[in-house]
Write an enzyme that holds these catalytic residues in place. Structure first.
Site, mmCIF file in Angstrom:
data_model
loop_
_atom_site.group_PDB
_atom_site.id
_atom_site.type_symbol
_atom_site.label_atom_id
_atom_site.label_comp_id
_atom_site.label_asym_id
_atom_site.label_seq_id
_atom_site.Cartn_x
_atom_site.Cartn_y
_atom_site.Cartn_z
ATOM 1 N N ALA A 84 0.838 -1.189 0.000
ATOM 2 C CA ALA A 84 0.000 0.000 0.000
ATOM 3 C C ALA A 84 0.875 1.243 0.000
ATOM 4 O O ALA A 84 2.051 1.195 0.377
ATOM 5 C CB ALA A 84 -0.929 0.007 1.214
ATOM 6 N N ASP A 85 0.275 2.349 -0.427
ATOM 7 C CA ASP A 85 0.972 3.626 -0.367
ATOM 8 C C ASP A 85 -0.033 4.709 -0.016
ATOM 9 O O ASP A 85 -1.157 4.714 -0.529
ATOM 10 C CB ASP A 85 1.636 3.954 -1.702
ATOM 11 C CG ASP A 85 2.553 5.158 -1.582
ATOM 12 O OD1 ASP A 85 3.593 5.031 -0.899
ATOM 13 O OD2 ASP A 85 2.229 6.215 -2.136
#
EC number: 3.6.1.9
Length: 205
Positions: A84-85
């Site tokens: 994820a970011d």
């Protein structure tokens, strides 16, 4: 309850570990580098003129892809890789993690009294297939005093957080309201994550 099936988590974030545990997903941390002291993540610098939505999608995709390559290189069991970011966006400015307390204070004062967007892209990779989802949440900060910002920066809580604040920490006192996903602001939107994992045979509920 921890499920029999598990995933690899390609992230150093303790918040993402806590959120996965909250919904009962078994996971194993996956380092993207042999030397963890050099960091785990890829280069997260935005490209010139890159749209914030495209940025978080690109970086999360790259992390998931790198994680899957790592699984193959190390001949690990083929469980899905989750990455994820998260980015805090103010007037199209992507705010990453502050380099020091001065930069953290500058970011917080910029957010003071304003609405901003928190984008978190989640990617899951397995056997060459990568699927993604994007969570977008609006956060309204109250008006912050210089004194409050300085006291918060001194806690050190802001130094490893996008936008220099943690919604689940002391900075909760700064937030007037949110429109969207609380867990997305923390760094892993659980609704989108649950949907993605279901597509890879990992049933959460």
């Amino acid at each position: 309850m921890i499920l029999d099936k598990k995933i690899y988590l390609a992230s150093r974030s303790p918040r993402r570990r806590e959120l996965l545990a909250q919904i009962g997903v078994g996971f194993e941390l996956l380092l993207l580098r042999d030397d963890p002291s050099r960091g785990n993540d890829l280069d997260e610098s935005p490209l010139p003129g890159e749209n914030p939505h495209d940025y978080v999608l690109r970086v999360s995709h790259a992390k998931a892809e790198a994680g899957w390559q790592r699984v193959q290189q190390r001949r690990l069991p083929h469980f899905p890789v989750l990455a994820a970011d998260t980015a805090v966006v103010l007037n199209d400015r992507i705010m990453g993690k502050p380099a020091n307390r001065d930069e953290a204070m500058e970011m917080l004062l910029a957010l003071s009294g304003k609405r901003h967007e928190v984008l978190t892209a989640v990617a899951v990779a397995n056997a060459g297939r990568i699927e993604q989802k994007l969570s977008a949440t609006i956060v309204q900060f109250g008006k912050l005093t210089d004194h409050a910002v300085r006291r918060y920066a001194m806690t050190g809580e802001s130094l490893d957080k996008a936008g220099a604040y943690a919604i689940q920490g002391h900075a909760a006192a700064f937030i007037e309201k949110i429109e969207g996903s609380y867990s997305g602001v923390m760094g892993l939107p659980l609704y989108e994550t649950t949907e993605l994992l279901a597509g890879f045979g990992i049933e959460v509920l």
